[in-house]
Design an enzyme around this catalytic site. Sequence first.
Site, PDB file in Angstrom:
ATOM      1  N   ARG A   1       0.825  -1.217   0.000  1.00 56.63           N
ATOM      2  CA  ARG A   1       0.000   0.000   0.000  1.00 56.63           C
ATOM      3  C   ARG A   1       0.856   1.263   0.000  1.00 56.63           C
ATOM      4  O   ARG A   1       0.486   2.265  -0.595  1.00 56.63           O
ATOM      5  CB  ARG A   1      -0.900   0.028   1.241  1.00 56.63           C
ATOM      6  CG  ARG A   1      -2.154  -0.754   1.019  1.00 56.63           C
ATOM      7  CD  ARG A   1      -3.160  -0.492   2.102  1.00 56.63           C
ATOM      8  NE  ARG A   1      -4.387  -1.195   1.770  1.00 56.63           N
ATOM      9  CZ  ARG A   1      -5.312  -1.522   2.654  1.00 56.63           C
ATOM     10  NH1 ARG A   1      -5.152  -1.216   3.926  1.00 56.63           N
ATOM     11  NH2 ARG A   1      -6.397  -2.135   2.272  1.00 56.63           N
TER      12      ARG A   1
ATOM     13  N   LYS B   1     -18.101 -14.426   3.669  1.00 55.37           N
ATOM     14  CA  LYS B   1     -19.546 -14.371   3.897  1.00 55.37           C
ATOM     15  C   LYS B   1     -20.336 -13.850   2.708  1.00 55.37           C
ATOM     16  O   LYS B   1     -19.940 -12.886   2.069  1.00 55.37           O
ATOM     17  CB  LYS B   1     -19.832 -13.432   5.074  1.00 55.37           C
ATOM     18  CG  LYS B   1     -19.355 -13.941   6.405  1.00 55.37           C
ATOM     19  CD  LYS B   1     -20.069 -13.172   7.502  1.00 55.37           C
ATOM     20  CE  LYS B   1     -19.167 -12.888   8.683  1.00 55.37           C
ATOM     21  NZ  LYS B   1     -19.145 -11.464   9.005  1.00 55.37           N
TER      22      LYS B   1
ATOM     23  N   GLY C   1      -8.749  -7.352   0.164  1.00 53.82           N
ATOM     24  CA  GLY C   1      -7.534  -7.464   0.961  1.00 53.82           C
ATOM     25  C   GLY C   1      -6.916  -8.852   0.907  1.00 53.82           C
ATOM     26  O   GLY C   1      -5.724  -9.007   0.620  1.00 53.82           O
TER      27      GLY C   1
ATOM     28  N   GLY D   1     -13.265  -3.310   0.348  1.00 55.49           N
ATOM     29  CA  GLY D   1     -14.643  -2.826   0.332  1.00 55.49           C
ATOM     30  C   GLY D   1     -14.854  -1.745  -0.723  1.00 55.49           C
ATOM     31  O   GLY D   1     -15.887  -1.700  -1.386  1.00 55.49           O
TER      32      GLY D   1
HETATM   33  P1  ADP Z   1     -11.279 -10.391   0.642  1.00 55.66           P
HETATM   34  O1  ADP Z   1     -10.491  -9.735   1.754  1.00 55.66           O
HETATM   35  O2  ADP Z   1     -10.396 -10.811  -0.486  1.00 55.66           O
HETATM   36  O3  ADP Z   1     -12.445  -9.552   0.216  1.00 55.66           O
HETATM   37  P2  ADP Z   1     -12.845 -11.907   2.540  1.00 55.66           P
HETATM   38  O4  ADP Z   1     -12.368 -11.007   3.615  1.00 55.66           O
HETATM   39  O5  ADP Z   1     -14.264 -11.874   2.147  1.00 55.66           O
HETATM   40  O6  ADP Z   1     -11.919 -11.736   1.237  1.00 55.66           O
HETATM   41  O7  ADP Z   1     -12.600 -13.417   2.964  1.00 55.66           O
HETATM   42  C1  ADP Z   1     -11.333 -13.896   3.262  1.00 55.66           C
HETATM   43  C2  ADP Z   1     -11.347 -14.897   4.370  1.00 55.66           C
HETATM   44  O8  ADP Z   1     -12.263 -15.945   4.121  1.00 55.66           O
HETATM   45  C3  ADP Z   1      -9.991 -15.513   4.505  1.00 55.66           C
HETATM   46  O9  ADP Z   1      -9.530 -15.340   5.836  1.00 55.66           O
HETATM   47  C4  ADP Z   1     -10.229 -16.976   4.199  1.00 55.66           C
HETATM   48  O10 ADP Z   1      -9.425 -17.851   4.948  1.00 55.66           O
HETATM   49  C5  ADP Z   1     -11.682 -17.146   4.566  1.00 55.66           C
HETATM   50  N1  ADP Z   1     -12.264 -18.313   3.900  1.00 55.66           N
HETATM   51  C6  ADP Z   1     -12.406 -18.522   2.588  1.00 55.66           C
HETATM   52  N2  ADP Z   1     -12.950 -19.720   2.350  1.00 55.66           N
HETATM   53  C7  ADP Z   1     -13.159 -20.313   3.551  1.00 55.66           C
HETATM   54  C8  ADP Z   1     -13.722 -21.558   3.978  1.00 55.66           C
HETATM   55  N3  ADP Z   1     -14.154 -22.444   3.093  1.00 55.66           N
HETATM   56  N4  ADP Z   1     -13.819 -21.780   5.285  1.00 55.66           N
HETATM   57  C9  ADP Z   1     -13.372 -20.882   6.175  1.00 55.66           C
HETATM   58  N5  ADP Z   1     -12.832 -19.690   5.846  1.00 55.66           N
HETATM   59  C10 ADP Z   1     -12.731 -19.407   4.546  1.00 55.66           C
HETATM   60 MG    MG Z   2     -10.830  -9.611   3.883  1.00 57.95          MG
END
Ligand code: ADP
Ligand code: MG
Length: 394
Positions: free
Chosen positions: A38, A200, A352, A375
């Site tokens: 960053r 989620k 992230g 986000g």
């Molecule tokens: P990003 O930051 O790329 O937007 P998120 O914050 O939505 O992604 O999600 C990332 C998290 O989701 C990571 O910590 C990852 O380990 C967790 N994750 C992804 N798939 C699973 C799973 N099947 N079970 C538990 N945790 C998961």
């Molecule tokens: Mg995240």
Amino acid sequence: MALIPRTIRELAIEGRRTFVRVDFNVPLDHGKVTDRSRIESTLPTIRHAMERGAKVILASHAGRPKGKRNPDYSLEPVGQLLAELLRCEVLLTDDCISEAAGKIVGDLRDGQIALLENLRFHPGEEKNDDAFARALAKLCDVYVNDAFGAAHRAHASVAALPRLVRERGIGLLMEREIQALEKLRTTSVHPFVAVIGGAKVSDKLGVLEALVDRVDALLIGGAMANTFLAAQGFSMGKSLVETEKLPLARSLMQRAKDRGVKLLVPVDLVVAKSLDASEGRVVGTNLVPDDSLALDIGPKTVAAYRHEILPAKALFWNGPLGLFEHKAFAEGTLGIARAGADCAGFTVVGGGDSVAAVNQAGLAERYDHVSTGGGASLEFLEGRQMPGIEAVKP
Ligand code: ADP
Ligand code: MG
């Protein structure tokens, strides 16, 4: 693009106190910056300002100190690293709006840099407080927002402050982010493929709804996929399932079907008995044992998703496909990272954790754009107005 604010190139910054809102909210471990991407991504803006002889005032939030001074969230390590990267002195103020800060900023010579201490040491930052914004406005003649990762938040340094400064615009990083995401948001090329993973459904609902009307294929993975699979009637064992989101998952699947959009869910999964298991087992989606949870997509799913990704003319990826922080459950995310890297179309990754995965795999250069905003990139693609962009328009 009528919506683009002026960029720093077009602002009169020579010899003037130029407030640059940056995103220095970087991961710290015992006072060491563990991921400097960053900071690096905003260097072009800082160098541009220095070379044109601006008196550069950098400001950022870091962590969640909740409106109180807390040395654990000091920007001091960031200032040190920045000084090394720029090979010049960076003056760190004791506080962002103190008298001493005003003095340091007032004494800056052309091309010199001051870094204000963490904006979130003041409760006014997150409250978008007018008095706090006015105190910041006193420090500067020009305002530049280069903090794309914070542009979706109506916080004082992002929303209230720029409206108090007539000469205002965006930095070079922000410009790149807006151009790449706008290109994707308005693209008319096909196939347009989106891969959405992560923790989620509730975090990603807005973007899922926006994308299902735009893309040719929507590939679902991560813990989020469990909710879609449960909605199709699969038994998901101990996997994370958002029960209250099942109707939404069903309506998204129906909408995709009505529009002829391919919405793909995993056909196989890597399961284990607990989150800290050292290895997993590949099973068909219909065979998740009652005592296990799904922690990654399986190899057949990776192959099927890769097959959709490679011919894409535009690709957006957000969210890891599994618990990629653990080696045993990282293959799915890595496989998708490679597929995106091998795709010849216009490729963008945001989020992230997904960006961290792409960086870890050393594949960042093979994407057209790696967004610094999690986000923020999602809200931009949804077509939502962002406070940090609205406030810097002329
Ligand atoms: P990003 O930051 O790329 O937007 P998120 O914050 O939505 O992604 O999600 C990332 C998290 O989701 C990571 O910590 C990852 O380990 C967790 N994750 C992804 N798939 C699973 C799973 N099947 N079970 C538990 N945790 C998961
Ligand atoms: Mg995240």
